[in-house]
Design a protein around this motif. Structure first.
Motif, PDB file in Angstrom:
ATOM      1  N   ARG B  56       0.818  -1.219   0.000  1.00  0.00           N
ATOM      2  CA  ARG B  56       0.000   0.000   0.000  1.00  0.00           C
ATOM      3  C   ARG B  56       0.846   1.261   0.000  1.00  0.00           C
ATOM      4  O   ARG B  56       0.318   2.361   0.152  1.00  0.00           O
ATOM      5  CB  ARG B  56      -0.893  -0.005   1.245  1.00  0.00           C
ATOM      6  N   GLY B  57       2.154   1.135  -0.146  1.00  0.00           N
ATOM      7  CA  GLY B  57       3.037   2.307  -0.057  1.00  0.00           C
ATOM      8  C   GLY B  57       3.136   3.113  -1.337  1.00  0.00           C
ATOM      9  O   GLY B  57       3.486   4.275  -1.324  1.00  0.00           O
ATOM     10  N   GLY B  58       2.834   2.496  -2.462  1.00  0.00           N
ATOM     11  CA  GLY B  58       2.916   3.249  -3.708  1.00  0.00           C
ATOM     12  C   GLY B  58       3.059   2.367  -4.936  1.00  0.00           C
ATOM     13  O   GLY B  58       2.366   2.547  -5.931  1.00  0.00           O
ATOM     14  N   ASN B 211       7.968  -2.346   4.518  1.00  0.00           N
ATOM     15  CA  ASN B 211       6.555  -2.328   4.133  1.00  0.00           C
ATOM     16  C   ASN B 211       5.855  -1.121   4.728  1.00  0.00           C
ATOM     17  O   ASN B 211       6.210  -0.644   5.807  1.00  0.00           O
ATOM     18  CB  ASN B 211       5.821  -3.591   4.620  1.00  0.00           C
ATOM     19  N   ASN B 212       4.828  -0.708   4.029  1.00  0.00           N
ATOM     20  CA  ASN B 212       4.010   0.438   4.441  1.00  0.00           C
ATOM     21  C   ASN B 212       3.135   0.073   5.659  1.00  0.00           C
ATOM     22  O   ASN B 212       2.843  -1.094   5.911  1.00  0.00           O
ATOM     23  CB  ASN B 212       3.143   0.837   3.237  1.00  0.00           C
ATOM     24  N   VAL B 213       2.700   1.088   6.381  1.00  0.00           N
ATOM     25  CA  VAL B 213       1.838   0.924   7.566  1.00  0.00           C
ATOM     26  C   VAL B 213       0.591   0.090   7.249  1.00  0.00           C
ATOM     27  O   VAL B 213       0.295  -0.907   7.919  1.00  0.00           O
ATOM     28  CB  VAL B 213       1.397   2.314   8.097  1.00  0.00           C
ATOM     29  N   GLU B 214      -0.128   0.517   6.206  1.00  0.00           N
ATOM     30  CA  GLU B 214      -1.392  -0.163   5.859  1.00  0.00           C
ATOM     31  C   GLU B 214      -1.124  -1.615   5.449  1.00  0.00           C
ATOM     32  O   GLU B 214      -1.893  -2.512   5.793  1.00  0.00           O
ATOM     33  CB  GLU B 214      -2.068   0.624   4.721  1.00  0.00           C
ATOM     34  N   THR B 215      -0.021  -1.846   4.738  1.00  0.00           N
ATOM     35  CA  THR B 215       0.337  -3.203   4.319  1.00  0.00           C
ATOM     36  C   THR B 215       0.503  -4.100   5.540  1.00  0.00           C
ATOM     37  O   THR B 215      -0.039  -5.217   5.596  1.00  0.00           O
ATOM     38  CB  THR B 215       1.678  -3.186   3.542  1.00  0.00           C
ATOM     39  N   LEU B 216       1.254  -3.626   6.523  1.00  0.00           N
ATOM     40  CA  LEU B 216       1.552  -4.450   7.696  1.00  0.00           C
ATOM     41  C   LEU B 216       0.301  -4.691   8.541  1.00  0.00           C
ATOM     42  O   LEU B 216       0.157  -5.761   9.138  1.00  0.00           O
ATOM     43  CB  LEU B 216       2.670  -3.804   8.525  1.00  0.00           C
TER      44      LEU B 216
HETATM   45  C1  LIG Z   1      10.214   9.188  -3.844  1.00  0.00           C
HETATM   46  C2  LIG Z   1       9.499   8.080  -3.142  1.00  0.00           C
HETATM   47  C3  LIG Z   1       8.801   8.344  -1.973  1.00  0.00           C
HETATM   48  C4  LIG Z   1       8.137   7.329  -1.291  1.00  0.00           C
HETATM   49  N1  LIG Z   1       7.462   7.628  -0.151  1.00  0.00           N
HETATM   50  C5  LIG Z   1       6.824   6.628   0.530  1.00  0.00           C
HETATM   51  C6  LIG Z   1       6.124   6.902   1.744  1.00  0.00           C
HETATM   52  O1  LIG Z   1       6.071   8.052   2.217  1.00  0.00           O
HETATM   53  N2  LIG Z   1       5.519   5.868   2.381  1.00  0.00           N
HETATM   54  C7  LIG Z   1       5.561   4.589   1.899  1.00  0.00           C
HETATM   55  O2  LIG Z   1       5.019   3.685   2.506  1.00  0.00           O
HETATM   56  N3  LIG Z   1       6.208   4.306   0.744  1.00  0.00           N
HETATM   57  C8  LIG Z   1       6.840   5.283   0.060  1.00  0.00           C
HETATM   58  N4  LIG Z   1       7.520   4.981  -1.095  1.00  0.00           N
HETATM   59  C9  LIG Z   1       7.569   3.578  -1.537  1.00  0.00           C
HETATM   60  C10 LIG Z   1       8.692   2.833  -0.832  1.00  0.00           C
HETATM   61  O3  LIG Z   1       9.895   3.001  -1.551  1.00  0.00           O
HETATM   62  C11 LIG Z   1       8.420   1.338  -0.735  1.00  0.00           C
HETATM   63  O4  LIG Z   1       8.141   0.869  -2.003  1.00  0.00           O
HETATM   64  C12 LIG Z   1       7.284   0.988   0.159  1.00  0.00           C
HETATM   65  O5  LIG Z   1       7.479   1.486   1.455  1.00  0.00           O
HETATM   66  C13 LIG Z   1       7.153  -0.492   0.232  1.00  0.00           C
HETATM   67  O6  LIG Z   1       6.067  -0.855   1.035  1.00  0.00           O
HETATM   68  P1  LIG Z   1       4.862  -1.715   0.446  1.00  0.00           P
HETATM   69  O7  LIG Z   1       5.445  -2.836  -0.336  1.00  0.00           O
HETATM   70  O8  LIG Z   1       4.148  -2.155   1.654  1.00  0.00           O
HETATM   71  O9  LIG Z   1       4.069  -0.790  -0.423  1.00  0.00           O
HETATM   72  C14 LIG Z   1       8.169   6.006  -1.802  1.00  0.00           C
HETATM   73  C15 LIG Z   1       8.857   5.757  -2.989  1.00  0.00           C
HETATM   74  C16 LIG Z   1       9.502   6.773  -3.664  1.00  0.00           C
HETATM   75  C17 LIG Z   1      10.224   6.452  -4.929  1.00  0.00           C
END
Ligand SMILES: Cc1cc2nc3c(=O)[nH]c(=O)nc-3n(C[C@H](O)[C@H](O)[C@H](O)COP(=O)(O)O)c2cc1C
Ligand code: SF4
Ligand code: FES
Lengths: 166, 448
Positions: B56-58, B211-216
């Protein structure tokens, strides 16, 4: 170290917090940013001596700490106003009138953007998205959020802030 | 009207629900942790695989697969990091979880840490979340006192500590390798992949999951209901719920949790958010945080979905899941939907976005460092009343020279808004009056 200790004069409370913080990390260097936060919390900014002090404490070179201090916008190298006003300037807030709020703040507090008022009471700063876009525009005063700001609410907020001024 | 389905935010806004551990326990809190520690770590992992959970991080990367990439042969300690940097403009969901239900995150993290066998976990939280950091630290102490965190959790032979680490106002710390550098006590310069995939060479050059907050938080619910049940929520390849954050020119901005694909953009804007402000018309929507490509109100989106079905959508028809906004040429990103109505000066809007990226580039790669500043200067000059006919082409050529030529995805994040704004609103850029803003008839707000 002693001349530094003297120059820093950190409270016992902060020193204890620092010791506890360093303990938390498998590698000491990780504590650099948390230590900068702790010192800034006590002093209101990061004094020059803090760089060398932290470097000694974490067995680093001063440059290792310096590179952090000069990177992160929240670390300040000179004192900010006692009331540190952060206004979000990013899109969702701007669409809802964030720039107008910033103008009103400056007028009402007699303090310009990116400056500290002469009496040391206020600093106003634009910051990037504060993750409160659903209640835009938002303003932070020290660590407190003020949401859904408009002109009236901004004027009222400023009145409150001025009332509690030294 | 589409009904919200709250799983992650189930209790967050319930009257009387408080964030302390007693309240959490009363609502069945940490029961799933108990259940998990009776399972084998691999069993939890296979539930996560079965669930189809995407980050859910992006980027929407499959979580189970990410965990599978962990280099277990190295013998080095494994780390788990929760990304609570939440800095993508338009995104404000993780904050709700942290403030209103912090134990849900801790429980999700302790289950995940057990599954990947991480003995040390961190929550990297953005510096401006002063209160969020305090709340989490208190919650962790409560959880430690009850033996849900720390040594020999619940009497098992598994121990894992959890530390909250605060950032200091830099967006790039959200990028996972920048985050890792920051946590190591350095400037948050993102690392180049390969070789620095966190699962192989992450924190302290050890295998690390970010991992993102929502993911966990989702991991907790997956173990609770089973991966297969979880996969029934949402649509194939887009499982579970998502918390969408809507901001900008709508009547009721806010965060709303729906099954993935459970509603369309039109339903979200009109039914859930009460429509646009009175007398206004839609101009554009950015569907996934400011890095996502903008969608224009009167565009048609057509093509073939992954499963081969053909689609022909208006902006209102775009399904809100991972794949819908992607099929429309943008992305669902962080779930931050920014709505702009016809009062918006589109050049100012882009200038506002450019200022963000110019402020936040870490400066490590030349195309990004120089390009974002240059783009900001051009749009700022345009807004200041000195627009030139060829500015649109100039902006586009700068953006095209950033994309694909940088260490991290920030380069794309900064280039995509410019590329899409110019592509879709070219005439507004080319005809931008040389005396500043277009019109104030609609009462438009100043954006720069
Ligand atoms: C410039 C940039 C900013 C990012 N900012 C965040 C952020 O604020 N929070 C977040 O969870 N992921 C952010 N991401 C994504 C993280 O790099 C990462 O993919 C993510 O934390 C992985 O978690 P997930 O697999 O649970 O989504 C960002 C990525 C980029 C390229
Ligand atoms: S793309 Fe930009 S933000 Fe990313 S590493 Fe390069 S300079 Fe830094
Ligand atoms: S844009 Fe101001 S809080 Fe997000």
């Amino acid at each position: 170290m002693t001349h530094l200790e003297n120059a820093m004069q950190l409270s016992k409370e902060t020193l204890d917090k620092i010791d506890a913080r360093v303990e938390k990390y498998p590698v000491k260097r990780s504590a650099a940013l948390p230590l900068l936060h702790l010192i800034q919390e006590e002093k209101g900014y990061v004094p020059e001596e803090a760089i060398e002090w932290i470097a000694k404490r974490l067995e680093l070179e001063p440059i290792n700490v310096y590179e952090i201090v000069t990177f992160y916008p929240m670390l300040k190298r000179s004192p900010m106003g006692r009331k540190h006003v952060r206004v979000c300037r990013t899109l969702s807030c701007a669409l809802r009138g964030g720039y107008q709020v910033c103008k009103t703040l400056q007028e009402q507090l007699g303090c310009k953007l990116d400056e500290t008022s002469a009496n040391g009471e206020f600093s106003i700063e634009f910051v990037e998205c504060l993750a409160s876009c659903g209640t835009a525009p938002v303003v932070m005063v020290n660590d407190e959020h003020h949401e859904n700001m408009d002109d009236d609410k901004t004027v009222a907020l400023c009145r409150e802030l001025k009332k509690t001024s030294a | 009207m589409p009904e919200e389905k709250r799983i992650i935010l189930k209790h967050a806004d319930e009257p009387g629900y408080t964030r302390d551990i007693e309240c959490y326990l009363k609502h069945g809190g940490y029961e799933v942790l108990r259940k998990s520690y009776k399972l084998k770590p691999e069993e939890i992992h296979s539930e996560v695989m079965d669930s189809g959970l995407r980050g859910r991080g992006g980027a929407g990367f499959p979580t189970g697969l990410k965990w599978k990439f962990l280099d277990r042969k190295s013998g080095k300690p494994i780390y788990l990091i929760c990304n609570a940097d939440e800095s993508e403009p338009g995104t404000f969901k993780d904050k709700q979880i942290i403030h209103k239900d912090p134990h849900q995150l801790i429980e999700g993290m302790m289950i995940s840490a057990y599954s990947i066998q991480a003995k040390q976990a961190f929550i990297y939280i953005r510096g401006e979340f002063f209160e969020g950091a305090r709340i989490l630290e208190e919650a962790i102490e409560e959880a430690r006192a009850k033996n849900f965190v720390g040594n020999n959790i619940l009497g098992s032979d598994f121990s894992c500590d959890l530390v909250v680490h605060r950032g200091a106002g830099a967006y790039i710390c959200g990028e996972e390798t920048g985050l890792i550098e920051s946590l190591e006590g350095k400037r948050p310069y993102p690392r180049i992949k390969p070789p620095y995939f966190p699962a192989v060479l992450g924190l302290y050059q050890s295998p690390t999951i970010v991992n993102n907050v929502e993911t966990l938080c989702n991991v907790k619910h997956i173990v609770e209901m089973s991966g297969k049940e979880f996969a029934k929520i949402g649509t194939p390849g887009n499982t579970g719920t998502r918390i969408w954050c809507v901001s900008g020119h709508v009547q009721k901005p806010g965060y709303y949790e729906f099954p993935c694909g459970g509603l369309t953009m039109g339903e979200m804007i009109h039914d859930v958010c009460g429509g646009l402000l009175p007398g206004r018309e839609l101009k554009a929507i950015i569907p996934g945080g400011s890095s996502a490509k903008v969608l224009k109100a009167d565009e048609r989106f057509s093509g073939k979905l992954k499963d081969g079905t053909e689609f022909d959508w208006s902006i209102w028809d775009i399904p809100l899941d991972f794949d819908g906004p992607a099929a429309a040429g943008s992305m669902s990103g962080s779930g931050g939907i920014i709505v702009m109505d016809n009062s918006t000066d589109i050049v100012q809007a882009l200038s506002n976005i450019n200022a963000f990226y110019a402020h936040e580039s870490c400066g490590q790669c030349t195309p990004c460092r120089e390009g974002v500043q240059w783009m900001r200067k051009v749009t700022r000059r345009m807004c200041a009343g000195d627009a030139r006919k060829d500015d649109a082409d100039l902006l586009l050529s700068i953006a095209n020279q950033i994309e694909g030529r940088t260490v991290c995805a920030f380069g794309e994040a900064a280039a995509w808004p410019v590329q899409s704004f110019i592509e879709k609103f070219k005439d507004e850029f080319e005809d931008y009056p040389a005396n500043g803003s277009v019109s104030s008839e609609t009462g438009d707000k100043q954006l720069v």
